[in-house]
Design an enzyme around this catalytic site. Sequence first.
Site, PDB file in Angstrom:
ATOM      1  CG  HIS A 141       5.280  -0.951  -5.399  1.00 28.69           C
ATOM      2  ND1 HIS A 141       4.625  -0.546  -6.537  1.00 28.69           N
ATOM      3  CD2 HIS A 141       4.346  -1.084  -4.433  1.00 28.69           C
ATOM      4  CE1 HIS A 141       3.335  -0.419  -6.271  1.00 28.69           C
ATOM      5  NE2 HIS A 141       3.133  -0.750  -5.004  1.00 28.69           N
ATOM      6  CB  SER A 189       3.336   1.972  -3.296  1.00 32.32           C
ATOM      7  OG  SER A 189       2.374   2.096  -2.283  1.00 32.32           O
ATOM      8  CE  LYS A 239       2.389  -4.110  -5.946  1.00 31.53           C
ATOM      9  NZ  LYS A 239       0.980  -3.777  -6.146  1.00 31.53           N
TER      10      LYS A 239
HETATM   11  C1  PLP Z   1       3.998  -2.968  -0.651  1.00 31.28           C
HETATM   12  C2  PLP Z   1       2.902  -3.843  -1.153  1.00 31.28           C
HETATM   13  N1  PLP Z   1       2.793  -5.095  -0.659  1.00 31.28           N
HETATM   14  C3  PLP Z   1       1.829  -5.932  -1.093  1.00 31.28           C
HETATM   15  C4  PLP Z   1       0.928  -5.540  -2.052  1.00 31.28           C
HETATM   16  C5  PLP Z   1      -0.130  -6.509  -2.487  1.00 31.28           C
HETATM   17  O1  PLP Z   1       0.276  -7.142  -3.660  1.00 31.28           O
HETATM   18  P1  PLP Z   1      -0.683  -8.240  -4.306  1.00 31.28           P
HETATM   19  O2  PLP Z   1      -1.572  -7.504  -5.249  1.00 31.28           O
HETATM   20  O3  PLP Z   1       0.195  -9.236  -4.967  1.00 31.28           O
HETATM   21  O4  PLP Z   1      -1.457  -8.837  -3.163  1.00 31.28           O
HETATM   22  C6  PLP Z   1       0.999  -4.270  -2.593  1.00 31.28           C
HETATM   23  C7  PLP Z   1       0.017  -3.880  -3.620  1.00 31.28           C
HETATM   24  O5  PLP Z   1      -0.412  -2.807  -3.785  1.00 31.28           O
HETATM   25  C8  PLP Z   1       2.010  -3.396  -2.143  1.00 31.28           C
HETATM   26  O6  PLP Z   1       2.110  -2.157  -2.618  1.00 31.28           O
END
Ligand code: PLP
Length: 409
Positions: free
Chosen positions: A229, A195, A258
Amino acid sequence: MSLKILTAALSRDLQEISKKRPLKGREKVIKKVLGARDNLGPRVILQDYGQRQFLRFNSNSYLGLNLHPEVIAAAERAAESYGAGPGAVRFIGGTYQAHVDLEAELAAFHQREAAILFSSAYGAVVGVLNSLITPTTLVISDAINHNSIINGIRLGRPQQKEIYDHLNYSDLERELRENRGKAARALVITDGVFSMRGELADLSKIKAVCRAYEDGFPEGLILLVDDSHGVGACGAQGRGTEEVCHTKTDILIGTLGKAIGVNGGYAVGPKEVIAYLRETSPLYVYTNPITPGEAAAARQSLKIMQSPEGGELLKRVRARTKMLEEALEAEGFEIIPGPHPIVPLLLRDSRKTKEMVARLFAADILVTGLDFPVVPQGDQEIRLQVNATHTTYDIELLVSAIKKCQARS
Ligand SMILES: Cc1ncc(COP(=O)(O)O)c(C=O)c1O
């Protein structure tokens, strides 16, 4: 008395943290969301900033489905039918039709046998790792994987953890070569899309490396990918990094929070793995699921994503991303172009990054600055995130504001 001592110690620690970086707890509070109108995409009104209407380039809702009327209506209908919350963990009576339907639809969307829902992707990553890591498991992880993976591995307490250099699959291969035969089971884990810079893992290369060493682990060598993402944001049909790389992984984790525009997380994979997770994963068994409203809304999002309208949304976010990338490059800015709607604007300097974030805020535009140590020294950047609700005018506004900010520095 003890509590006073603790709060004093914590306050001192907080002060130390605040000397190193801005406190994350000082969140901006969104008071109101204004829908798209005329040539403007949605805007938000923030607490303490009067009636200023802010344009967001820091949302993960890549398709704008969080504001889609049919998604909102689906949540409302389900809340009316089933109530606002699940009322229990799933095995005690908290499983609703919408949960079961959504799991079947996520499995079909990712062309897998089965899916399991978690309250978040963070919970999904930790929950899956917690169940699959044993005291005789080797875990090999990309150096800049998401925090959920780092903590999931820590909590899983594997026999051994190894980190390979970011996106360096020769290094991954070295780890596998040096460690084959030393553990019963091996898990290789990577983010699909990283990200910070919108980079994609090369799943086809990772899979080939894994296949070459799978004989070295009697309980198997499993490739897990967190594509939070990627899903909904890239790939010809929005199926994420797997689709871009033409590669299916063993276990895929995604978020509903997302591009899908709602909230929650999930894992998809073989039915035996999913059945095992339902029995053993504490973050599935002992905690409430997402609400029936969230599940129904996510079902509606998935339906839209697979309809001609979803195709249009995906095309639009790509077109707007390309427009932004081309405009910034034409103005001489350094960016990392790619297939994902994250556009990193590399400023390579902490002061410039902070100033640009503040100046864009003064111009009613919300962006995220990534400073050291979140990114390596010299890689400081503004992370711009495009979504399908941005209009061409919004993109022009952003580019012109960035130009003005740069001219003043
Ligand atoms: C690669 C990645 N995995 C997991 C998450 C966590 O997602 P969630 O908000 O559904 O817990 C994020 C959130 O920023 C992320 O960027």
